[in-house]
Write a protein that holds these residues in place. Structure first.
Motif, PDB file in Angstrom:
ATOM      1  N   PRO A 184     -13.036  -4.462  -1.601  1.00  0.00           N
ATOM      2  CA  PRO A 184     -13.431  -3.572  -2.444  1.00  0.00           C
ATOM      3  C   PRO A 184     -12.959  -2.247  -2.471  1.00  0.00           C
ATOM      4  O   PRO A 184     -12.706  -1.433  -1.574  1.00  0.00           O
ATOM      5  CB  PRO A 184     -15.032  -3.388  -1.717  1.00  0.00           C
ATOM      6  CG  PRO A 184     -15.416  -4.577  -0.891  1.00  0.00           C
ATOM      7  CD  PRO A 184     -13.941  -4.872  -0.419  1.00  0.00           C
ATOM      8  N   GLY A 185     -12.698  -1.728  -3.919  1.00  0.00           N
ATOM      9  CA  GLY A 185     -12.020  -0.622  -4.051  1.00  0.00           C
ATOM     10  C   GLY A 185     -10.458  -0.593  -3.827  1.00  0.00           C
ATOM     11  O   GLY A 185     -10.017   0.237  -4.115  1.00  0.00           O
ATOM     12  N   HIS A 186     -10.039  -1.644  -3.550  1.00  0.00           N
ATOM     13  CA  HIS A 186      -8.782  -1.962  -3.240  1.00  0.00           C
ATOM     14  C   HIS A 186      -8.224  -3.136  -4.012  1.00  0.00           C
ATOM     15  O   HIS A 186      -7.060  -3.686  -3.764  1.00  0.00           O
ATOM     16  CB  HIS A 186      -8.493  -2.338  -1.875  1.00  0.00           C
ATOM     17  CG  HIS A 186      -8.484  -1.143  -1.003  1.00  0.00           C
ATOM     18  ND1 HIS A 186      -9.681  -0.508  -0.548  1.00  0.00           N
ATOM     19  CD2 HIS A 186      -7.635   0.128  -0.928  1.00  0.00           C
ATOM     20  CE1 HIS A 186      -9.639   0.596  -0.132  1.00  0.00           C
ATOM     21  NE2 HIS A 186      -8.126   0.965  -0.028  1.00  0.00           N
TER      22      HIS A 186
ATOM     23  N   ASP B 246      -3.692 -17.587 -20.966  1.00  0.00           N
ATOM     24  CA  ASP B 246      -3.685 -16.195 -20.623  1.00  0.00           C
ATOM     25  C   ASP B 246      -4.313 -15.957 -19.404  1.00  0.00           C
ATOM     26  O   ASP B 246      -5.626 -16.475 -19.121  1.00  0.00           O
ATOM     27  CB  ASP B 246      -4.327 -15.399 -21.896  1.00  0.00           C
ATOM     28  CG  ASP B 246      -3.571 -15.608 -23.171  1.00  0.00           C
ATOM     29  OD1 ASP B 246      -2.311 -15.866 -23.234  1.00  0.00           O
ATOM     30  OD2 ASP B 246      -4.188 -15.458 -24.269  1.00  0.00           O
ATOM     31  N   TYR B 247      -3.764 -15.098 -18.630  1.00  0.00           N
ATOM     32  CA  TYR B 247      -4.533 -15.018 -17.432  1.00  0.00           C
ATOM     33  C   TYR B 247      -4.181 -13.676 -16.890  1.00  0.00           C
ATOM     34  O   TYR B 247      -3.341 -12.736 -17.308  1.00  0.00           O
ATOM     35  CB  TYR B 247      -3.767 -15.996 -16.391  1.00  0.00           C
ATOM     36  CG  TYR B 247      -2.351 -15.941 -16.061  1.00  0.00           C
ATOM     37  CD1 TYR B 247      -1.933 -15.353 -14.921  1.00  0.00           C
ATOM     38  CD2 TYR B 247      -1.393 -16.417 -16.874  1.00  0.00           C
ATOM     39  CE1 TYR B 247      -0.564 -15.138 -14.550  1.00  0.00           C
ATOM     40  CE2 TYR B 247       0.048 -16.117 -16.706  1.00  0.00           C
ATOM     41  CZ  TYR B 247       0.112 -15.601 -15.694  1.00  0.00           C
ATOM     42  OH  TYR B 247       1.864 -15.309 -15.240  1.00  0.00           O
ATOM     43  N   LYS B 248      -4.781 -13.176 -15.571  1.00  0.00           N
ATOM     44  CA  LYS B 248      -4.455 -11.877 -15.039  1.00  0.00           C
ATOM     45  C   LYS B 248      -4.041 -12.224 -13.546  1.00  0.00           C
ATOM     46  O   LYS B 248      -4.662 -13.335 -12.932  1.00  0.00           O
ATOM     47  CB  LYS B 248      -5.917 -11.070 -15.023  1.00  0.00           C
ATOM     48  CG  LYS B 248      -5.974 -10.728 -16.274  1.00  0.00           C
ATOM     49  CD  LYS B 248      -7.216  -9.750 -16.692  1.00  0.00           C
ATOM     50  CE  LYS B 248      -7.464  -9.184 -18.160  1.00  0.00           C
ATOM     51  NZ  LYS B 248      -8.369  -8.455 -18.176  1.00  0.00           N
ATOM     52  N   VAL B 249      -3.319 -11.587 -13.015  1.00  0.00           N
ATOM     53  CA  VAL B 249      -2.940 -11.553 -11.418  1.00  0.00           C
ATOM     54  C   VAL B 249      -4.046 -10.447 -10.729  1.00  0.00           C
ATOM     55  O   VAL B 249      -3.821  -9.269 -11.310  1.00  0.00           O
ATOM     56  CB  VAL B 249      -1.439 -11.488 -11.037  1.00  0.00           C
ATOM     57  CG1 VAL B 249      -1.188 -11.417  -9.711  1.00  0.00           C
ATOM     58  CG2 VAL B 249      -0.691 -12.262 -12.172  1.00  0.00           C
ATOM     59  N   ILE B 250      -4.594 -10.669  -9.810  1.00  0.00           N
ATOM     60  CA  ILE B 250      -5.294  -9.945  -8.912  1.00  0.00           C
ATOM     61  C   ILE B 250      -4.887  -9.786  -7.633  1.00  0.00           C
ATOM     62  O   ILE B 250      -4.800 -10.804  -6.870  1.00  0.00           O
ATOM     63  CB  ILE B 250      -6.773 -10.276  -8.801  1.00  0.00           C
ATOM     64  CG1 ILE B 250      -7.427 -10.401 -10.288  1.00  0.00           C
ATOM     65  CG2 ILE B 250      -7.783  -9.590  -8.039  1.00  0.00           C
ATOM     66  CD1 ILE B 250      -8.886 -11.159 -10.507  1.00  0.00           C
ATOM     67  N   PHE B 251      -4.543  -8.610  -7.153  1.00  0.00           N
ATOM     68  CA  PHE B 251      -4.248  -8.354  -5.810  1.00  0.00           C
ATOM     69  C   PHE B 251      -5.694  -7.860  -5.149  1.00  0.00           C
ATOM     70  O   PHE B 251      -6.140  -6.920  -5.489  1.00  0.00           O
ATOM     71  CB  PHE B 251      -3.183  -7.154  -5.788  1.00  0.00           C
ATOM     72  CG  PHE B 251      -2.847  -6.536  -4.346  1.00  0.00           C
ATOM     73  CD1 PHE B 251      -2.117  -7.338  -3.530  1.00  0.00           C
ATOM     74  CD2 PHE B 251      -3.251  -5.194  -3.936  1.00  0.00           C
ATOM     75  CE1 PHE B 251      -1.895  -6.787  -2.252  1.00  0.00           C
ATOM     76  CE2 PHE B 251      -2.917  -4.753  -2.747  1.00  0.00           C
ATOM     77  CZ  PHE B 251      -2.272  -5.591  -2.050  1.00  0.00           C
ATOM     78  N   ALA B 252      -6.360  -8.752  -4.343  1.00  0.00           N
ATOM     79  CA  ALA B 252      -7.534  -8.845  -4.037  1.00  0.00           C
ATOM     80  C   ALA B 252      -7.495  -8.024  -2.323  1.00  0.00           C
ATOM     81  O   ALA B 252      -7.650  -9.014  -1.432  1.00  0.00           O
ATOM     82  CB  ALA B 252      -8.288  -9.928  -3.962  1.00  0.00           C
ATOM     83  N   ALA B 253      -7.466  -7.092  -2.161  1.00  0.00           N
ATOM     84  CA  ALA B 253      -7.344  -6.319  -0.718  1.00  0.00           C
ATOM     85  C   ALA B 253      -8.689  -5.730  -0.482  1.00  0.00           C
ATOM     86  O   ALA B 253      -8.881  -5.072   0.628  1.00  0.00           O
ATOM     87  CB  ALA B 253      -6.312  -5.019  -0.790  1.00  0.00           C
TER      88      ALA B 253
ATOM     89  N   PHE C 215       0.888  -1.116  -0.158  1.00  0.00           N
ATOM     90  CA  PHE C 215       0.156  -0.019   0.008  1.00  0.00           C
ATOM     91  C   PHE C 215       0.831   1.300  -0.001  1.00  0.00           C
ATOM     92  O   PHE C 215       1.933   1.087   0.685  1.00  0.00           O
ATOM     93  CB  PHE C 215      -0.916   0.061   1.217  1.00  0.00           C
ATOM     94  CG  PHE C 215      -1.999  -0.952   1.169  1.00  0.00           C
ATOM     95  CD1 PHE C 215      -3.074  -1.170   0.662  1.00  0.00           C
ATOM     96  CD2 PHE C 215      -1.568  -2.373   1.642  1.00  0.00           C
ATOM     97  CE1 PHE C 215      -3.975  -1.981   0.431  1.00  0.00           C
ATOM     98  CE2 PHE C 215      -2.618  -3.467   2.037  1.00  0.00           C
ATOM     99  CZ  PHE C 215      -3.710  -3.380   1.089  1.00  0.00           C
ATOM    100  N   SER C 216       0.365   2.186  -0.528  1.00  0.00           N
ATOM    101  CA  SER C 216       1.104   3.549  -0.711  1.00  0.00           C
ATOM    102  C   SER C 216       1.257   3.921   0.413  1.00  0.00           C
ATOM    103  O   SER C 216       2.480   5.013   0.399  1.00  0.00           O
ATOM    104  CB  SER C 216       0.492   4.452  -1.609  1.00  0.00           C
ATOM    105  OG  SER C 216      -0.944   4.959  -1.159  1.00  0.00           O
ATOM    106  N   ASP C 217       0.971   3.939   1.681  1.00  0.00           N
ATOM    107  CA  ASP C 217       1.300   4.332   2.742  1.00  0.00           C
ATOM    108  C   ASP C 217       2.307   3.656   3.656  1.00  0.00           C
ATOM    109  O   ASP C 217       2.632   3.792   4.893  1.00  0.00           O
ATOM    110  CB  ASP C 217       0.011   4.610   3.772  1.00  0.00           C
ATOM    111  CG  ASP C 217      -0.558   3.446   4.193  1.00  0.00           C
ATOM    112  OD1 ASP C 217      -0.298   2.330   3.674  1.00  0.00           O
ATOM    113  OD2 ASP C 217      -1.559   3.310   4.861  1.00  0.00           O
ATOM    114  N   GLY C 218       2.786   2.425   3.009  1.00  0.00           N
ATOM    115  CA  GLY C 218       3.758   1.597   3.486  1.00  0.00           C
ATOM    116  C   GLY C 218       3.218   0.538   4.235  1.00  0.00           C
ATOM    117  O   GLY C 218       3.925  -0.634   5.095  1.00  0.00           O
ATOM    118  N   SER C 219       1.901   0.311   4.480  1.00  0.00           N
ATOM    119  CA  SER C 219       1.545  -0.503   5.405  1.00  0.00           C
ATOM    120  C   SER C 219       1.446  -1.986   4.542  1.00  0.00           C
ATOM    121  O   SER C 219       1.641  -2.076   3.401  1.00  0.00           O
ATOM    122  CB  SER C 219      -0.043  -0.597   5.878  1.00  0.00           C
ATOM    123  OG  SER C 219      -0.783  -0.313   4.623  1.00  0.00           O
TER     124      SER C 219
END
Length: 140
Positions: A124-126, A115-122, A45-49
């Motif tokens: 809703p909205g993340h 063919d695939y996608k990688v999802i960072f599932a943090a 996360f952009s805040d370093g968490s």
């Protein structure tokens, strides 16, 4: 300073503080092709968490049409058990594999043959979605 200037200054400071808080937790996903049949995935996360424990999901690029062969072949390849019951979907796409980031917010994952996608599932909205690097003939 007159009251009007003071109230404008206070409003500006308030807006700056609020806007910083809104942007402080932007999810970040990094996917690197190791060129050995695996990918390195790091989330944060952009805040370093920390993103430790956050789900990483591999999904097919095509919408699910009822065929789980891509998932089944991948799970056979990595020696994982096939799930019972209905196929798991993420945004109308077949979930090939699901794992979590380790204590360092990292994972090394074998690449699927489709063919695939990688999802960072943090949450809703993340969610961050990146196209996954293709498995080459030399990596088979």
């Amino acid at each position: 300073m007159n009251k009007k200037k003071l109230s404008i200054l206070i409003t500006l400071v308030f807006l700056i503080v609020v806007s910083q808080a809104a942007l402080a937790h932007t999810p970040i996903l990094y996917v690197e092709d190791y060129h050995d049949g695996t990918i390195y995935v790091q989330g944060g996360f952009s805040d370093g968490s920390s993103a430790s424990g956050t789900d990483i999901i591999l999904v097919t690029e095509q919408e699910f049409a009822g065929d789980t062969e891509a998932r089944d072949q991948y799970l056979d390849k990595i020696g994982a058990e096939k799930p019972a019951g209905e196929a798991e979907l993420f945004e109308e796409k077949l979930v090939i594999y699901r794992t979590q980031l380790d204590d360092f917010s990292e994972a090394v994952i074998e690449k699927p043959a489709v063919d695939y996608k990688v999802i960072f599932a943090a949450g809703p909205g993340h969610n961050v979605i990146e196209k996954g690097p293709k498995l080459t003939d030399s990596e088979l």
